[in-house]
Write a protein that holds these residues in place. Structure first.
Motif, PDB file in Angstrom:
ATOM      1  N   LEU A  29     -22.426   6.897  23.601  1.00 24.27           N
ATOM      2  CA  LEU A  29     -23.290   7.687  22.729  1.00 24.27           C
ATOM      3  C   LEU A  29     -23.949   6.812  21.655  1.00 24.27           C
ATOM      4  O   LEU A  29     -25.115   7.020  21.307  1.00 24.27           O
ATOM      5  N   SER A  30     -23.205   5.823  21.145  1.00 27.06           N
ATOM      6  CA  SER A  30     -23.821   4.918  20.159  1.00 27.06           C
ATOM      7  C   SER A  30     -24.992   4.179  20.795  1.00 27.06           C
ATOM      8  O   SER A  30     -26.055   4.032  20.186  1.00 27.06           O
ATOM      9  N   SER A  31     -24.774   3.713  22.025  1.00 25.60           N
ATOM     10  CA  SER A  31     -25.838   2.979  22.706  1.00 25.60           C
ATOM     11  C   SER A  31     -27.035   3.886  22.966  1.00 25.60           C
ATOM     12  O   SER A  31     -28.187   3.485  22.817  1.00 25.60           O
ATOM     13  N   PHE A  32     -26.730   5.115  23.353  1.00 27.26           N
ATOM     14  CA  PHE A  32     -27.791   6.073  23.624  1.00 27.26           C
ATOM     15  C   PHE A  32     -28.545   6.400  22.331  1.00 27.26           C
ATOM     16  O   PHE A  32     -29.748   6.652  22.335  1.00 27.26           O
ATOM     17  N   PHE A  33     -27.785   6.367  21.216  1.00 26.51           N
ATOM     18  CA  PHE A  33     -28.372   6.698  19.921  1.00 26.51           C
ATOM     19  C   PHE A  33     -29.485   5.708  19.545  1.00 26.51           C
ATOM     20  O   PHE A  33     -30.456   6.077  18.897  1.00 26.51           O
ATOM     21  N   ILE A  34     -29.334   4.472  19.993  1.00 34.01           N
ATOM     22  CA  ILE A  34     -30.383   3.474  19.743  1.00 34.01           C
ATOM     23  C   ILE A  34     -31.687   3.938  20.383  1.00 34.01           C
ATOM     24  O   ILE A  34     -32.758   3.897  19.761  1.00 34.01           O
ATOM     25  N   VAL A  35     -31.572   4.440  21.632  1.00 32.42           N
ATOM     26  CA  VAL A  35     -32.754   4.943  22.336  1.00 32.42           C
ATOM     27  C   VAL A  35     -33.341   6.135  21.583  1.00 32.42           C
ATOM     28  O   VAL A  35     -34.557   6.254  21.404  1.00 32.42           O
ATOM     29  N   VAL A  36     -32.444   7.016  21.113  1.00 30.77           N
ATOM     30  CA  VAL A  36     -32.910   8.204  20.402  1.00 30.77           C
ATOM     31  C   VAL A  36     -33.642   7.808  19.117  1.00 30.77           C
ATOM     32  O   VAL A  36     -34.723   8.326  18.812  1.00 30.77           O
ATOM     33  N   LEU A  37     -33.043   6.862  18.398  1.00 31.87           N
ATOM     34  CA  LEU A  37     -33.682   6.409  17.157  1.00 31.87           C
ATOM     35  C   LEU A  37     -35.071   5.857  17.434  1.00 31.87           C
ATOM     36  O   LEU A  37     -36.033   6.157  16.730  1.00 31.87           O
ATOM     37  N   ALA A  38     -35.157   5.055  18.501  1.00 33.10           N
ATOM     38  CA  ALA A  38     -36.453   4.492  18.872  1.00 33.10           C
ATOM     39  C   ALA A  38     -37.440   5.599  19.203  1.00 33.10           C
ATOM     40  O   ALA A  38     -38.613   5.554  18.832  1.00 33.10           O
ATOM     41  N   ARG A 124     -45.662   2.042  20.382  1.00 32.58           N
ATOM     42  CA  ARG A 124     -44.773   2.335  19.274  1.00 32.58           C
ATOM     43  C   ARG A 124     -43.504   2.964  19.842  1.00 32.58           C
ATOM     44  O   ARG A 124     -43.374   3.213  21.038  1.00 32.58           O
ATOM     45  N   GLY A 125     -42.537   3.227  18.987  1.00 32.29           N
ATOM     46  CA  GLY A 125     -41.375   4.039  19.318  1.00 32.29           C
ATOM     47  C   GLY A 125     -40.600   3.548  20.530  1.00 32.29           C
ATOM     48  O   GLY A 125     -40.401   2.350  20.733  1.00 32.29           O
ATOM     49  N   LEU A 126     -40.191   4.513  21.352  1.00 28.72           N
ATOM     50  CA  LEU A 126     -39.313   4.226  22.470  1.00 28.72           C
ATOM     51  C   LEU A 126     -39.937   3.218  23.436  1.00 28.72           C
ATOM     52  O   LEU A 126     -39.285   2.292  23.898  1.00 28.72           O
ATOM     53  N   ILE A 127     -41.204   3.435  23.734  1.00 28.41           N
ATOM     54  CA  ILE A 127     -41.827   2.571  24.739  1.00 28.41           C
ATOM     55  C   ILE A 127     -41.884   1.124  24.245  1.00 28.41           C
ATOM     56  O   ILE A 127     -41.660   0.183  25.009  1.00 28.41           O
ATOM     57  N   SER A 128     -42.110   0.960  22.962  1.00 28.55           N
ATOM     58  CA  SER A 128     -42.185  -0.411  22.438  1.00 28.55           C
ATOM     59  C   SER A 128     -40.825  -1.109  22.510  1.00 28.55           C
ATOM     60  O   SER A 128     -40.745  -2.323  22.636  1.00 28.55           O
ATOM     61  N   LEU A 129     -39.757  -0.300  22.456  1.00 32.36           N
ATOM     62  CA  LEU A 129     -38.423  -0.896  22.576  1.00 32.36           C
ATOM     63  C   LEU A 129     -38.270  -1.595  23.926  1.00 32.36           C
ATOM     64  O   LEU A 129     -37.540  -2.567  24.059  1.00 32.36           O
TER      65      LEU A 129
END
Lengths: 531, 433
Positions: A29-38, A124-129
């Motif tokens: 969930l922590s790892s997934f949270f990075i995606v969510v934050l992005a 920006r955001g998720l895609i830029s990650l």
């Protein structure tokens, strides 16, 4: 029957997580949270690092979680509590997950800007990650499809490893899963990106994604790109045509449609790995079966019409650009379909019974459509629809809503093969091949069936396997993807996936092996004459 | 003609289906247990959460109306064979022209003190499963279960309870699990596997008494060794017996079960008995007079339908076969392989076991003629048709062993062991010579 219906409320297996699993959930969930934050717009400073941390965290968490789940138990079937668990028994977690995935698909297909897609400028955001990974592979910034492809591949790999561990007693399941993991990673994910890097003019092409699943494969922009990219492009175009006309029927003849649906296909790959926990949710009723046959074959007719119309619309009046003129192409399609139809009617009529009528209707529809194209359309219109309109409708309804939003989003509610069963035109073609001319069948072992129902329950395609097994009949069904789970969960060793001679493949019995030999002969003769 | 079938298990339902195929007779199936036919063998999977009750029904509910098979939920109190009438618990009556008794079994209770206490139960019917759900919902409310009787139902019950992490003590009368049926090597392997699943297996141990708490429920058992084992559930799984108490006074001759001839007729005209509750007046070959097995019930149903529809037919089963699953190990048997404690002097056995895995096989053959008598396999699936043919053709063990691969029914890509088996067979034979 009240107590039985509410059994999951009354009791059930221990629902608590083991300690290691709690850590795995925390990590995941922590790892997934990075995606969510992005996704919510947080601009991570060192994207390469955070992306790696996130993806490897999710992968590691799933593997860790499954390892702890299975390591203490002897190898064997692991279905304890499937119907008691919220996630696999249509409970709260199932609905929550279903809504989450559905929402993701809606954003992905229709509002990619919310994921951070910027038309003319840096993402920006998720895609830029995901930009660093995309640049490393193809040299280009990421798109929403790259993000999706990465997560998709990650899901197949992570849950594929879980699946292999779960079925560590079963080599068929292991090999099959390694196969879908390989084809997804190599063919769908890495090779197309590398090809884009080597030759920027080539269209993105997942070679295992065959028309009509890949319904846009022969659209003008792609065909042009293929032709303009020289020999490689031309080779790919030819491969695309040969795939559906030669390779597909040949492999299905030898191995059944499983060679594609549960060994190679990406949709099947996700269904068999991430979707494995939901296979028991498929609807087994006769009603569902009727709906399935009408819907999936209608989609097939639609996609044939649509593709024909699209190709027709850009072909010229002569052969100067595409080797085929409009009328040559139409005649060619007509001859091909007529040939197939005539072959079925001459050689397979007895095998079809009522089904033949439905098939004929579908075929008639296509032919009428073709004629209509020829007589009532200019270069852009079929009847009053523009070919572009047809294409857009198909792409929206079938390509996006059916295969993505419903097909995958509703995994936890309707099971993991809703798309494959009700919507996939490729599965429909392979299914017809499998039903009409394939060496594949699931053999029933004499009289050993005890009608327990495990096979039917765990059939992701909603086939009532038991109905065949308990009358000693082999299972020869268009929809069977050959995943082999029915055979795996059978407690009495009744089912075996096999390739063998066509003769005697379909064999219902009135009286099963084990009884009086004379009675068996008498009764089964009668049933043969009826069939 | 009105045909009434008492019992909607595999026997009664198979008879009903075949009668419908062969005729237009009126068919009524009466059951006190359930509205619709379900697979009794699948009860365990409901408790373990593999399936729900509705998944155990082999036919959709609409099937029965479509095939004009009337289903009636009622308990038959008695049978009046003079007037050809059934009297139900409600007092109402049903007339029949032909009657098929297919009432199955009930769990054995051997007069143990405390056997009728609360939280003491067998595992046979849907009601037993409902009781188990109340008696042993989880490991908090059932801290330990004791199972009495080392047969197929006992080991299934152990597997069920273990799926909910309930500690299980398994009392087995024999010196090794099910060794009245299984050869020694196989029985020993199953002992190991039972213990691997954390079942406290007590061989050579009998139940002496069940102790009661203040509320009249079981709180402990006493073994014949004098040991007291505290528990919240006692599972009685020491076999089953025919469920025929309602026939007393009906004039239908019974012994352990309803006595029938080879055409499955009782002593009363137009009354037949099939399945678990039927007892052959003369056992057929090496078969037991009462065969409480899914497959034999089905075969009797297939047969009796012919007789009732005007083509009299003897129950004449082919080669014996059966199967089961012991936790994770599948078991199949074809023909006759004697158990460790009941070995036939004319029979010789070849046993092979994989050095590490739970895979083994026993081939039994005649000492002198070397003709194949039967095969047991554990963890290896065999093709029924092929072995059935071998038995019919009286193949010798020397012909069969090199061709075992033809009978393999394991899923594709599985490792095969036929070569090793054949090598072991040859090397053992050389030693004997």
């Amino acid at each position: 029957m009240n107590t039985l219906d509410s059994m999951s409320l009354a009791g059930g297996p221990p629902k608590g997580l083991k300690n290691g699993q709690k850590f795995a959930v925390f990590l995941g969930l922590s790892s997934f949270f990075i995606v969510v934050l992005a996704a919510f717009g947080l601009n991570f400073p060192n994207k390469g690092f955070w992306l790696t941390a996130s993806l490897s965290g999710i992968l590691g968490a799933v593997i860790w979680f499954s390892w702890i789940a299975y390591r203490d138990d002897p190898k064997g079937i692991k279905n304890h509590g499937v119907w008691f668990k919220s996630i696999s028994g249509r409970g709260l977690w199932a609905w929550a997950l279903g809504i989450l995935i559905t929402g993701f698909y809606i954003v992905l297909y229709f509002y990619p800007e919310y994921l951070g897609l910027v038309k003319d400028g840096p993402n920006r955001g998720l895609i830029s990650l995901f930009d660093p990974l995309s640049r490393a592979l193809s040299g280009n910034p990421a798109s929403q499809w790259f993000v999706y492809g990465t997560l998709y591949t990650l899901a197949i790999l992570a849950f594929g490893i879980k699946f292999i561990w779960k079925y560590r007693h079963n080599r068929y399941q292991q090999l099959r899963t390694m196969s879908v993991m390989f084809f997804q990673t190599a063919f769908a994910f890495i090779i197309p990106e590398i090809m884009a890097r080597l030759n920027g003019d080539l269209p993105y092409y997942d070679l295992k994604n065959i028309w009509p699943l890949n319904y846009y494969n022969f659209e003008r922009y792609r065909v042009n790109a293929f032709i303009d990219s020289g020999d490689i492009g031309l080779g790919m175009l030819i491969f695309g045509i040969v795939s559906i006309l030669v390779i597909t029927p040949l492999l299905t003849y030898f191995y059944g449609k499983r060679w594609y649906c549960s060994w190679v296909c990406g949709c099947g790959g996700l269904a068999e790995t991430a979707g494995d926990a939901f296979r028991q949710l498929s609807d087994k009723s006769t009603f569902a079966w009727k709906v399935e046959r009408w819907v999936v074959h209608s989609v097939l007719v639609f996609v044939v019409l649509m593709t024909t119309a699209v190709i027709y619309s850009y072909l010229g009046p002569d052969t100067s650009k595409y080797w085929l003129s409009k009328s040559q192409f139409l005649i060619g399609v007509g001859v091909l379909l007529t040939g197939v139809f005539a072959w079925v009617m001459v050689y397979r009529r007895s095998a079809l019974k009522k089904d033949a009528i439905y098939g004929a209707c579908g075929y008639l529809l296509i032919i009428l459509g073709l004629l209509a194209i020829h007589f009532f359309s200019d270069s852009r219109h079929v009847f009053v629809f523009s070919s572009e309109g047809l294409r857009k409708t198909y792409s929206f309804l079938i390509g996006s809503v059916f295969s993505g939003v419903i097909g995958t989003g509703f995994y936890p509610i309707f099971g993991n093969r809703v798309w494959c069963r009700f919507g996939c035109p490729m599965a429909a073609i392979l299914g017809l091949q499998q039903r009409l001319f394939s060496r594949f069948r699931i053999t029933t072992n004499g009289g050993q069936c005890i009608s327990c129902g495990n096979c039917s329950t765990y059939c992701e395609m909603g086939i009532d396997v038991r109905a065949y097994a308990q009358k000693g009949a082999n299972i020869v069904r268009a929809s069977c993807v050959g995943c082999g789970i029915c055979s795996a969960v059978c407690p009495r060793g009744v089912l075996k996936l096999e390739n063998g001679p066509l003769k005697g493949r379909i064999n219902p019995h009135e009286v099963l092996l084990g009884n009086d030999v004379n009675l068996m002969e008498l009764a089964n003769q009668n049933s043969d004459s009826v069939a | 003609m009105q045909i009434v079938i008492i019992g909607n298990g595999i026997s009664g339902i198979t008879a009903a289906r075949h009668i419908r195929k062969l005729s237009d007779h009126q068919i009524t199936v009466i059951s006190a247990e359930s509205d619709y036919f379900f697979s009794r063998t699948a009860l365990m999977y409901i408790y373990m959460g593999h399936m729900k009750y509705q998944h155990t029904k082999p036919y959709e509910d609409s099937f029965w109306k479509k095939n004009r098979i009337e289903l009636k939920r009622a308990r038959v109190r008695s049978v009046d064979t003079e007037t050809k009438t059934l009297i139900l618990d409600s007092g109402s009556q049903i007339a029949y022209d032909k009657l098929i008794i297919a009432t199955g079994s009930q769990p054995n209770r051997f007069g143990w003190p405390g056997q009728d206490l609360k939280r003491v139960q067998g595992l046979y019917s849907l009601q037993d499963l409902e009781a188990l759900e109340k008696n042993a919902p989880d490991s908090h409310r059932c801290k330990r279960a004791v199972i009495v009787g080392g047969g197929l139902i006992g080991i299934e019950l152990a597997e069920m309870l273990r799926s909910r992490n309930i500690p299980v003590t398994f009392l087995v009368r024999e010196t090794s699990f099910w060794n009245g049926v299984l050869p020694q090597g196989e029985s020993a392997m199953i002992n190991e596997h039972i213990r691997e699943h954390h079942v406290d297996l007590r061989l050579n141990t009998n139940l002496k008494e069940i102790l009661s708490d203040d509320a009249g429920a079981a709180r402990a058992v006493i073994t014949d060794g004098g040991e007291q084992i505290d528990c919240d559930l006692v599972g009685l799984t020491a076999g089953v017996r025919p469920n025929i108490d309602f026939l007393s006074g009906s004039g239908v001759q019974t012994d352990k079960g309803v006595l029938v001839d080879r055409q499955l007729r009782t002593n009363i005209p137009d009354v037949f008995a099939i399945g678990d509750c039927a007892q052959q007046r003369t056992p057929i070959g090496k078969r037991r007079a009462v065969e409480a097995v899914w497959y034999t019930g089905r075969m009797m149903g297939e047969t009796v339908a012919r007789t009732i529809c005007g083509a009299p037919m003897e129950y004449n089963p082919g080669h014996w076969f059966n199967s089961a699953k012991f936790f994770d190990i599948e078991y199949q048997t074809y023909g006759w392989v004697s158990g460790a404690s009941s070995k036939d002097p004319q029979e010789r056995q070849f046993h092979w076991r994989h050095p590490e895995q739970y895979l083994c096989l026993t081939i039994s053959y005649h000492k002198e003629s070397r003709v194949l008598l039967g095969i047991n396999t554990f963890g290896i699936r065999m093709r029924h048709e092929v072995i059935d043919q071998w038995l019919t053709e009286n193949r010798t063990v020397d012909q069969v062993v090199p061709r075992l691969g033809e009978a393999n029914f394991d899923p594709e890509w599985y490792r095969h062991y036929e070569t090793e088996i054949a090598q072991t067979f040859t090397s053992k034979a050389e030693k004997v010579v």
